[in-house]
Design an enzyme around this catalytic site. Structure first.
Site, PDB file in Angstrom:
ATOM      1  N   LYS A 225       0.923  -1.326   0.015  1.00  0.00           N
ATOM      2  CA  LYS A 225      -0.050  -0.031  -0.030  1.00  0.00           C
ATOM      3  C   LYS A 225       0.794   1.379  -0.026  1.00  0.00           C
ATOM      4  O   LYS A 225       2.030   1.317  -0.032  1.00  0.00           O
ATOM      5  CB  LYS A 225      -1.145  -0.306   1.212  1.00  0.00           C
ATOM      6  CG  LYS A 225      -2.184  -1.056   0.864  1.00  0.00           C
ATOM      7  CD  LYS A 225      -3.379  -0.614   1.864  1.00  0.00           C
ATOM      8  CE  LYS A 225      -4.485  -1.167   1.349  1.00  0.00           C
ATOM      9  NZ  LYS A 225      -5.664  -1.109   2.350  1.00  0.00           N
ATOM     10  N   ARG A 259      -4.158  -9.862   4.639  1.00  0.00           N
ATOM     11  CA  ARG A 259      -4.594  -9.698   3.252  1.00  0.00           C
ATOM     12  C   ARG A 259      -3.218  -9.221   2.299  1.00  0.00           C
ATOM     13  O   ARG A 259      -2.839  -8.389   2.678  1.00  0.00           O
ATOM     14  CB  ARG A 259      -5.701  -8.559   3.145  1.00  0.00           C
ATOM     15  CG  ARG A 259      -6.303  -8.578   1.531  1.00  0.00           C
ATOM     16  CD  ARG A 259      -7.451  -7.741   1.591  1.00  0.00           C
ATOM     17  NE  ARG A 259      -8.040  -7.596   0.268  1.00  0.00           N
ATOM     18  CZ  ARG A 259      -7.679  -7.105  -0.726  1.00  0.00           C
ATOM     19  NH1 ARG A 259      -6.656  -6.068  -0.657  1.00  0.00           N
ATOM     20  NH2 ARG A 259      -8.312  -6.962  -2.089  1.00  0.00           N
TER      21      ARG A 259
END
Length: 290
Positions: A225, A259
């Site tokens: 991210k 995740r």
């Protein structure tokens, strides 16, 4: 309650179990894989590889999280509903999660065999809670600071971001319980990057124990991210080490579901954390034993 089991599909995960959730995006424009699993056969191969690599959950998405082409509910359903059915036939015991905020899509994938609705936009369509309750599937509560789907934050500000995340997640989890979602199927996700600047995501990671003590299993979606990229000034394809560092810290502080795009590397990090904290035994014991 923080040590409560999590029940999804045929699986029950104990409080000390660290679980990999593999990302499989049926989108042509995902920020990292860039459409590598858009084609159905490629996506099925990715699921096979993820399960073989140690993922207990596969998270299937049909819409890119950020800005991009408009994707209707009909198109999202076309991408994910039949695919869920194929994955269920191929892997009867894997937990199938679908990343959607839409109640109609949630209803269709639950009928097709999904076990978990990953509502990445924090209850934008309240009807998704009712869908989860009606089908007896799990539900992920996320913190997005009230942003609508597929919206990036602009100069987000919080008096205390962790307090804001905590209060919002407690309220949404309680709303899910009130709607009839199984208490042993509710997961909370602070949603790194969603509605947050990098300094906010770093603070959430640093103080994650304030969330893992709330009573619901915590999912973290850290993989490659922007908060990792900005911390290290690296593009998405060079963020693995930073992601794994954040993974190890989050596991140590009590997160239970991770995740990830990089399943094998994530599984190894989590196994090592489990061995260090004493909740998992080494795979082999040879040193000093001859």
């Amino acid at each position: 309650m923080s040590g409560a089991p999590l029940r999804l599909g045929t699986r029950t995960f104990g409080p000390d179990e660290l679980v990999v959730m593999a990302v499989v995006n049926r989108t042509p424009d995902s920020f990292f894989t860039r459409g590598a699993t858009y084609a159905e056969e490629a996506a099925l191969e990715a699921v096979d590889a993820a399960v073989a690599g140690g993922a207990a959950i596969v998270d299937i998405g049909g819409v890119k999280a950020g800005y991009g082409d408009v994707v209707s509910a009909e198109e999202e359903s076309r991408r994910v509903v039949g695919f869920v059915g194929r994955v269920r036939e191929r892997h009867p015991d894997v937990v199938i999660s679908v990343d959607t905020w839409r109640a109609d899509v949630g209803d269709a994938v639950a009928r097709a065999g999904a076990d978990l609705l990953n509502d990445a936009w924090g209850g934008h369509e309240p009807g998704l809670l009712e869908v989860a309750a009606r089908h007896g599937v799990g539900y992920v509560c996320t913190h997005t600071a009230g942003l609508p789907p597929r919206t990036d934050p602009h100069r987000p500000a919080f008096d205390d971001v962790v307090a804001d995340v905590r209060d919002a997640l407690v309220a949404l989890a309680q709303r899910a319980e009130a709607a009839g979602v199984r208490s042993d199927g509710i997961v909370i996700d602070p949603a790194h990057d969603f509605g947050k600047a990098t300094r906010h995501s770093l603070a959430v990671t640093r103080r994650l124990d304030e969330l893992t003590g709330l009573g619901w299993p915590v999912l973290v979606a850290l993989s490659r991210k922007d908060f990792v990229g900005e911390s290290l000034d690296l593009p998405a394809d060079e963020r693995l080490e930073g992601t794994l560092a954040a993974t190890a810290v989050s596991a140590w502080l009590g997160a239970r579901i991770f995740r990830a795009h990089d399943v094998v590397a994530t599984r190894r990090v989590l196994d090592m954390v489990g061995c260090i904290r004493g909740t998992q035994q080494p795979a082999v014991v040879r040193r000093g034993m001859a």
